[in-house]
Design a protein around this motif. Structure first.
Motif, PDB file in Angstrom:
ATOM      1  N   LEU A  11       0.845  -1.194   0.000  1.00  0.00           N
ATOM      2  CA  LEU A  11       0.000   0.000   0.000  1.00  0.00           C
ATOM      3  C   LEU A  11       0.879   1.242   0.000  1.00  0.00           C
ATOM      4  O   LEU A  11       1.741   1.407   0.853  1.00  0.00           O
ATOM      5  CB  LEU A  11      -0.910   0.017   1.235  1.00  0.00           C
ATOM      6  N   HIS A  12       0.669   2.111  -0.998  1.00  0.00           N
ATOM      7  CA  HIS A  12       1.419   3.354  -1.098  1.00  0.00           C
ATOM      8  C   HIS A  12       0.471   4.513  -0.787  1.00  0.00           C
ATOM      9  O   HIS A  12      -0.527   4.718  -1.488  1.00  0.00           O
ATOM     10  CB  HIS A  12       2.010   3.528  -2.498  1.00  0.00           C
ATOM     11  N   ARG A  13       0.776   5.281   0.250  1.00  0.00           N
ATOM     12  CA  ARG A  13      -0.078   6.396   0.680  1.00  0.00           C
ATOM     13  C   ARG A  13       0.482   7.718   0.161  1.00  0.00           C
ATOM     14  O   ARG A  13       1.611   8.083   0.481  1.00  0.00           O
ATOM     15  CB  ARG A  13      -0.183   6.416   2.208  1.00  0.00           C
ATOM     16  N   ILE A  14      -0.334   8.426  -0.618  1.00  0.00           N
ATOM     17  CA  ILE A  14       0.077   9.682  -1.250  1.00  0.00           C
ATOM     18  C   ILE A  14      -0.823  10.821  -0.780  1.00  0.00           C
ATOM     19  O   ILE A  14      -2.040  10.659  -0.679  1.00  0.00           O
ATOM     20  CB  ILE A  14       0.003   9.559  -2.782  1.00  0.00           C
ATOM     21  N   ILE A  15      -0.215  11.968  -0.519  1.00  0.00           N
ATOM     22  CA  ILE A  15      -0.981  13.163  -0.153  1.00  0.00           C
ATOM     23  C   ILE A  15      -0.830  14.207  -1.252  1.00  0.00           C
ATOM     24  O   ILE A  15       0.276  14.474  -1.735  1.00  0.00           O
ATOM     25  CB  ILE A  15      -0.517  13.746   1.196  1.00  0.00           C
ATOM     26  N   MET A  16      -1.963  14.801  -1.652  1.00  0.00           N
ATOM     27  CA  MET A  16      -1.970  15.883  -2.630  1.00  0.00           C
ATOM     28  C   MET A  16      -1.828  17.209  -1.879  1.00  0.00           C
ATOM     29  O   MET A  16      -2.681  17.563  -1.058  1.00  0.00           O
ATOM     30  CB  MET A  16      -3.276  15.884  -3.424  1.00  0.00           C
ATOM     31  N   LEU A  17      -0.741  17.924  -2.154  1.00  0.00           N
ATOM     32  CA  LEU A  17      -0.505  19.216  -1.528  1.00  0.00           C
ATOM     33  C   LEU A  17      -0.780  20.326  -2.529  1.00  0.00           C
ATOM     34  O   LEU A  17      -0.674  20.122  -3.733  1.00  0.00           O
ATOM     35  CB  LEU A  17       0.956  19.324  -1.072  1.00  0.00           C
ATOM     36  N   GLY A  18      -1.085  21.517  -2.016  1.00  0.00           N
ATOM     37  CA  GLY A  18      -1.290  22.659  -2.906  1.00  0.00           C
ATOM     38  C   GLY A  18      -2.526  23.441  -2.512  1.00  0.00           C
ATOM     39  O   GLY A  18      -3.389  22.955  -1.776  1.00  0.00           O
ATOM     40  N   GLY A  19      -2.602  24.665  -3.008  1.00  0.00           N
ATOM     41  CA  GLY A  19      -3.706  25.545  -2.660  1.00  0.00           C
ATOM     42  C   GLY A  19      -5.014  25.187  -3.336  1.00  0.00           C
ATOM     43  O   GLY A  19      -5.089  24.284  -4.176  1.00  0.00           O
ATOM     44  N   GLU A  20      -6.014  25.955  -2.973  1.00  0.00           N
ATOM     45  CA  GLU A  20      -7.357  25.735  -3.522  1.00  0.00           C
ATOM     46  C   GLU A  20      -7.397  26.159  -4.989  1.00  0.00           C
ATOM     47  O   GLU A  20      -6.824  27.178  -5.364  1.00  0.00           O
ATOM     48  CB  GLU A  20      -8.365  26.543  -2.706  1.00  0.00           C
ATOM     49  N   GLY A  21      -8.032  25.350  -5.829  1.00  0.00           N
ATOM     50  CA  GLY A  21      -8.231  25.711  -7.219  1.00  0.00           C
ATOM     51  C   GLY A  21      -7.077  25.401  -8.156  1.00  0.00           C
ATOM     52  O   GLY A  21      -7.118  25.792  -9.324  1.00  0.00           O
ATOM     53  N   VAL A  22      -6.055  24.691  -7.671  1.00  0.00           N
ATOM     54  CA  VAL A  22      -4.911  24.390  -8.548  1.00  0.00           C
ATOM     55  C   VAL A  22      -5.126  23.121  -9.366  1.00  0.00           C
ATOM     56  O   VAL A  22      -4.362  22.830 -10.287  1.00  0.00           O
ATOM     57  CB  VAL A  22      -3.596  24.259  -7.735  1.00  0.00           C
ATOM     58  N   GLY A  23      -6.163  22.347  -9.015  1.00  0.00           N
ATOM     59  CA  GLY A  23      -6.478  21.156  -9.801  1.00  0.00           C
ATOM     60  C   GLY A  23      -6.106  19.837  -9.141  1.00  0.00           C
ATOM     61  O   GLY A  23      -6.002  18.815  -9.829  1.00  0.00           O
ATOM     62  N   SER A  78      -0.932  13.792  11.495  1.00  0.00           N
ATOM     63  CA  SER A  78      -0.907  12.322  11.525  1.00  0.00           C
ATOM     64  C   SER A  78      -0.819  11.767  10.104  1.00  0.00           C
ATOM     65  O   SER A  78      -0.032  10.850   9.821  1.00  0.00           O
ATOM     66  CB  SER A  78      -2.160  11.792  12.216  1.00  0.00           C
ATOM     67  N   TYR A  79      -1.608  12.324   9.192  1.00  0.00           N
ATOM     68  CA  TYR A  79      -1.578  11.893   7.790  1.00  0.00           C
ATOM     69  C   TYR A  79      -0.200  12.142   7.181  1.00  0.00           C
ATOM     70  O   TYR A  79       0.344  11.294   6.467  1.00  0.00           O
ATOM     71  CB  TYR A  79      -2.626  12.653   6.970  1.00  0.00           C
ATOM     72  N   TYR A  80       0.354  13.317   7.438  1.00  0.00           N
ATOM     73  CA  TYR A  80       1.646  13.663   6.865  1.00  0.00           C
ATOM     74  C   TYR A  80       2.745  12.711   7.333  1.00  0.00           C
ATOM     75  O   TYR A  80       3.625  12.330   6.557  1.00  0.00           O
ATOM     76  CB  TYR A  80       2.035  15.100   7.246  1.00  0.00           C
ATOM     77  N   ARG A  81       2.708  12.349   8.600  1.00  0.00           N
ATOM     78  CA  ARG A  81       3.745  11.470   9.146  1.00  0.00           C
ATOM     79  C   ARG A  81       3.621  10.051   8.608  1.00  0.00           C
ATOM     80  O   ARG A  81       4.608   9.330   8.507  1.00  0.00           O
ATOM     81  CB  ARG A  81       3.681  11.467  10.672  1.00  0.00           C
ATOM     82  N   ARG A  82       2.408   9.626   8.261  1.00  0.00           N
ATOM     83  CA  ARG A  82       2.185   8.263   7.783  1.00  0.00           C
ATOM     84  C   ARG A  82       2.294   8.150   6.267  1.00  0.00           C
ATOM     85  O   ARG A  82       2.413   7.047   5.730  1.00  0.00           O
ATOM     86  CB  ARG A  82       0.796   7.780   8.219  1.00  0.00           C
ATOM     87  N   ALA A  83       2.269   9.285   5.568  1.00  0.00           N
ATOM     88  CA  ALA A  83       2.285   9.255   4.101  1.00  0.00           C
ATOM     89  C   ALA A  83       3.603   8.700   3.585  1.00  0.00           C
ATOM     90  O   ALA A  83       4.657   8.870   4.191  1.00  0.00           O
ATOM     91  CB  ALA A  83       2.050  10.650   3.548  1.00  0.00           C
ATOM     92  N   ASP A  84       3.519   8.035   2.430  1.00  0.00           N
ATOM     93  CA  ASP A  84       4.722   7.502   1.793  1.00  0.00           C
ATOM     94  C   ASP A  84       5.304   8.477   0.776  1.00  0.00           C
ATOM     95  O   ASP A  84       6.483   8.384   0.423  1.00  0.00           O
ATOM     96  CB  ASP A  84       4.395   6.183   1.083  1.00  0.00           C
ATOM     97  N   GLY A  85       4.478   9.398   0.275  1.00  0.00           N
ATOM     98  CA  GLY A  85       4.954  10.347  -0.719  1.00  0.00           C
ATOM     99  C   GLY A  85       3.978  11.502  -0.896  1.00  0.00           C
ATOM    100  O   GLY A  85       2.822  11.429  -0.459  1.00  0.00           O
ATOM    101  N   PHE A  86       4.460  12.564  -1.549  1.00  0.00           N
ATOM    102  CA  PHE A  86       3.672  13.782  -1.695  1.00  0.00           C
ATOM    103  C   PHE A  86       3.717  14.300  -3.136  1.00  0.00           C
ATOM    104  O   PHE A  86       4.790  14.339  -3.743  1.00  0.00           O
ATOM    105  CB  PHE A  86       4.207  14.878  -0.767  1.00  0.00           C
TER     106      PHE A  86
END
Length: 200
Positions: A11-23, A78-86
């Motif tokens: 299982l690879h956990r990814i977080i989408m970073l970025g401001g509102e409206g960037v897609g 908590s999510y950031y610490r557990r994420a595998d990539g961003f």
């Protein structure tokens, strides 16, 4: 006769970073469902899961799309610490969104204390070249400064959407393999009674 043990997929956990409206949501939905909806308005953070083939291996991917909303700090950390990539996303047609990504990067480094965590910088909305506000050279320079890869995407035209997710997953998979080898090597050494040499 005992039943065979079910195989647990990586299982690879990814977080989408970025401001509102960037897609971020548009990229996520294109990757998950091959759909684009320019009227889609996310109201909360969502987690998507998908099973796919990564270089011949079946894996699962979890994508946390923060949807530009402010998340509870404790939950977010908590999510950031557990994420595998961003995947750090900005719009090439919005200078402000590009300036805002530094804070996102700083938060990741603050919580992870690891500059080598799998991380990809994404300039979305490449279909809006006539409205471009962030020069390509500036984007590439930021990626070099951070020591990460930079890719431009268009969720609308489905350009490089799968590429960025697969590239990040390969980074994650490679990192996990290296960490596993290091851990297993240490265990084998302990079993054999290895002793570290000290240079005086």
């Amino acid at each position: 006769m005992s039943e065979p043990t079910s195989h647990v997929l990586p299982l690879h956990r990814i977080i989408m970073l970025g401001g509102e409206g960037v897609g971020k949501s548009a990229l996520t939905l294109q990757f998950m469902y091959n759909e684009y909806n320019d009227e889609y308005e996310p109201t909360k953070a969502d987690i998507y899961r998908k099973t796919l083939q990564l270089d011949g291996e079946q894996v699962q991917i979890d994508i946390l799309d923060t949807a530009g909303q402010k998340v509870n700090v404790v939950i977010r950390d908590s999510y950031y610490r557990r994420a595998d990539g961003f995947l750090c996303v900005f719009s090439i047609a919005d200078e402000g969104s590009f300036q805002a990504i530094q804070a996102a990067r700083d938060l990741v480094l603050q919580l992870r204390k690891d500059e080598s965590v799998p991380f990809l910088l994404v300039g979305n909305k490449s279909d809006l070249q006539e409205e471009r506000q962030v020069p390509l050279g500036e984007c590439q320079a930021r990626a070099r400064k951070w020591g990460v890869s930079y890719v431009e995407t268009s969720a609308k035209l489905h350009q490089n959407v799968h590429l960025v997710f697969y590239d990040l997953m390969r980074q994650i998979s490679s990192r996990k393999a290296s960490e596993s080898m290091a851990t297993n090597g240490g265990r084998k050494c302990k079993k054999k009674g290895c002793h570290a040499c000290a240079i005086l």
